[in-house]
Design an enzyme around this catalytic site. Structure first.
Site, PDB file in Angstrom:
ATOM      1  N   ASN A 153      38.538   6.539 -18.938  1.00 50.62           N
ATOM      2  CA  ASN A 153      38.918   7.220 -17.703  1.00 50.62           C
ATOM      3  C   ASN A 153      40.426   7.043 -17.596  1.00 50.62           C
ATOM      4  O   ASN A 153      40.908   5.989 -17.218  1.00 50.62           O
ATOM      5  CB  ASN A 153      38.206   6.578 -16.504  1.00 50.62           C
ATOM      6  CG  ASN A 153      38.717   7.115 -15.180  1.00 50.62           C
ATOM      7  OD1 ASN A 153      39.335   8.179 -15.125  1.00 50.62           O
ATOM      8  ND2 ASN A 153      38.460   6.382 -14.105  1.00 50.62           N
TER       9      ASN A 153
ATOM     10  N   LYS B 243      42.571   8.356 -15.678  1.00 50.26           N
ATOM     11  CA  LYS B 243      43.157   8.417 -14.324  1.00 50.26           C
ATOM     12  C   LYS B 243      44.408   9.323 -14.329  1.00 50.26           C
ATOM     13  O   LYS B 243      44.440  10.291 -15.060  1.00 50.26           O
ATOM     14  CB  LYS B 243      43.455   7.007 -13.815  1.00 50.26           C
ATOM     15  CG  LYS B 243      42.242   6.087 -13.971  1.00 50.26           C
ATOM     16  CD  LYS B 243      42.351   4.780 -13.255  1.00 50.26           C
ATOM     17  CE  LYS B 243      41.076   3.975 -13.480  1.00 50.26           C
ATOM     18  NZ  LYS B 243      41.013   2.761 -12.694  1.00 50.26           N
TER      19      LYS B 243
ATOM     20  N   HIS C 260      34.315   8.427  -8.331  1.00 49.79           N
ATOM     21  CA  HIS C 260      35.030   7.205  -8.699  1.00 49.79           C
ATOM     22  C   HIS C 260      35.529   6.514  -7.432  1.00 49.79           C
ATOM     23  O   HIS C 260      35.899   7.181  -6.456  1.00 49.79           O
ATOM     24  CB  HIS C 260      36.215   7.540  -9.624  1.00 49.79           C
ATOM     25  CG  HIS C 260      36.832   6.314 -10.199  1.00 49.79           C
ATOM     26  ND1 HIS C 260      37.770   5.576  -9.506  1.00 49.79           N
ATOM     27  CD2 HIS C 260      36.618   5.656 -11.366  1.00 49.79           C
ATOM     28  CE1 HIS C 260      38.103   4.524 -10.246  1.00 49.79           C
ATOM     29  NE2 HIS C 260      37.423   4.559 -11.370  1.00 49.79           N
TER      30      HIS C 260
ATOM     31  N   GLU D 188      38.220   5.192  -6.662  1.00 47.39           N
ATOM     32  CA  GLU D 188      39.566   5.580  -6.210  1.00 47.39           C
ATOM     33  C   GLU D 188      39.509   6.875  -5.402  1.00 47.39           C
ATOM     34  O   GLU D 188      40.270   7.063  -4.455  1.00 47.39           O
ATOM     35  CB  GLU D 188      40.510   5.709  -7.417  1.00 47.39           C
ATOM     36  CG  GLU D 188      40.922   4.330  -7.925  1.00 47.39           C
ATOM     37  CD  GLU D 188      41.171   4.262  -9.419  1.00 47.39           C
ATOM     38  OE1 GLU D 188      41.343   5.307 -10.062  1.00 47.39           O
ATOM     39  OE2 GLU D 188      41.175   3.131  -9.946  1.00 47.39           O
TER      40      GLU D 188
ATOM     41  N   GLU E 159      30.520   0.302 -11.181  1.00 51.54           N
ATOM     42  CA  GLU E 159      31.892  -0.202 -11.156  1.00 51.54           C
ATOM     43  C   GLU E 159      32.131  -0.989  -9.869  1.00 51.54           C
ATOM     44  O   GLU E 159      32.428  -0.389  -8.821  1.00 51.54           O
ATOM     45  CB  GLU E 159      32.884   0.960 -11.227  1.00 51.54           C
ATOM     46  CG  GLU E 159      32.761   1.772 -12.493  1.00 51.54           C
ATOM     47  CD  GLU E 159      34.077   2.425 -12.875  1.00 51.54           C
ATOM     48  OE1 GLU E 159      34.493   2.250 -14.022  1.00 51.54           O
ATOM     49  OE2 GLU E 159      34.708   3.075 -12.019  1.00 51.54           O
TER      50      GLU E 159
ATOM     51  N   GLY F  57      40.795  -2.367 -12.276  1.00 45.82           N
ATOM     52  CA  GLY F  57      42.249  -2.476 -12.402  1.00 45.82           C
ATOM     53  C   GLY F  57      42.802  -3.811 -11.935  1.00 45.82           C
ATOM     54  O   GLY F  57      44.011  -3.975 -11.784  1.00 45.82           O
TER      55      GLY F  57
ATOM     56  N   SER G 189      37.769  -3.406 -15.515  1.00 41.54           N
ATOM     57  CA  SER G 189      38.488  -4.338 -16.388  1.00 41.54           C
ATOM     58  C   SER G 189      37.729  -4.660 -17.678  1.00 41.54           C
ATOM     59  O   SER G 189      37.848  -5.754 -18.215  1.00 41.54           O
ATOM     60  CB  SER G 189      38.839  -5.622 -15.641  1.00 41.54           C
ATOM     61  OG  SER G 189      39.676  -5.335 -14.528  1.00 41.54           O
TER      62      SER G 189
END
Ligand code: PGA
Length: 264
Positions: free
Chosen positions: A18, A20, A103, A105, A175, A181, A221
């Site tokens: 991914n 991003k 996701h 985010e 996730e 991250g 991560s």
């Protein structure tokens, strides 16, 4: 245990990058050309989910390789007055196969809700795209001991009205938001526990056969060092990789770990 191992081996292991908001088209081409020879013998599905503007270049650059290309989002309407949005038909025409949906985010920064995740998922499936539907709890929710409630709710709402037949094209990515991250990976045991719980939720909604065939990835991560241990877990069938997917050797090492993750 033997049965568990058998069903794990029957599921498709998927390692998806991914990217991003990283890499321009020319940088994307260079990275994919670096990754391609390193993963050519992979014994798992290899996917790179890239920014919209990189898609055409990425599809061209991976022609004749085993790398599949995915988008990072899609809209639920086929067309219309939705400035800045991208439809499933636009992705399909380019040759996109996968699409990341929901996701954390997008949920955190762009107002994504379970309702819109559900709409996007159904639109993707209708267009023949394979959605990677992301779920996961916040740190606060884990600390309050409601991880399972949060996950069960997301699974139920995000997959509302998705048929058992369509589930064959859905991947779930677990996730934990606190691990994305941050360099803070869930332990392999924590990842396994929630991925197994997701499978239990799927069993409740769709029955055993569907539950056992859906690919459930871990993301947060995951890197070349910890991937092996995570991917050995019975219910962890792959990974959605952020940071480490931007470094060819690291991404390839994760693909390699996945290729060796089938149980004996
Ligand atoms: P990370 O991102 O690997 O950089 O933690 C994972 C993701 O957001 O999909």
């Amino acid at each position: 245990m033997i049965l568990d191992a058998l069903t794990k081996n029957l599921r498709k292991t998927i390692i998806a990058g991914n990217w991003k908001m990283n890499k321009t088209p020319s940088e994307a081409k260079a990275l994919l050309e670096e990754i391609a020879p390193l993963v050519k013998d992979a014994d798992c599905e290899v996917v790179a989910c890239v920014p919209y503007v990189d898609l055409a270049t990425a599809i061209e650059a991976t022609k004749g390789t085993n790398i599949k290309i995915g988008a990072e989002n899609c809209h639920w309407e086929e067309s219309g007055a939705y400035t800045g949005e991208i439809s499933t038909g636009m992705l399909k025409e380019l040759g996109v196969e996968y699409v990341v949906i929901g996701h954390s985010e997008r949920r955190q920064y762009f107002g994504e809700t379970d309702e819109t995740v559900n709409k996007r998922t159904k639109a993707a499936l209708k267009a023949g795209l394979k959605p990677i539907v992301c779920v996961g709890e916040l740190l606060w929710e884990r600390e309050c001991n409601i991880t399972n409630e949060v996950i069960a709710r997301q699974i139920k709402l995000d997959l509302w009205d998705v048929s058992a037949e369509d589930m064959m094209n859905v991947t779930i990515a677990y996730e934990p938001v606190w691990a994305i991250g941050t360099g803070k990976t869930a332990t392999a045991e924590q990842a396994e526990e929630v991925c197994a719980f997701i499978r239990l939720c799927l069993k409740g909604l769709y029955g055993l056969e569907v539950a056992e065939s859906v690919t459930i990835q871990y993301g947060g991560s995951m890197n070349d060092k910890n991937a092996g241990e995570l991917l050995m877990k019975t219910n962890v069938d792959g990974g959605l990789i952020g940071g480490a997917s931007l470094v060819a050797e690291k991404f390839a090492a994760i693909v390699d770990a996945a290729s060796r993750s089938y149980e004996e």
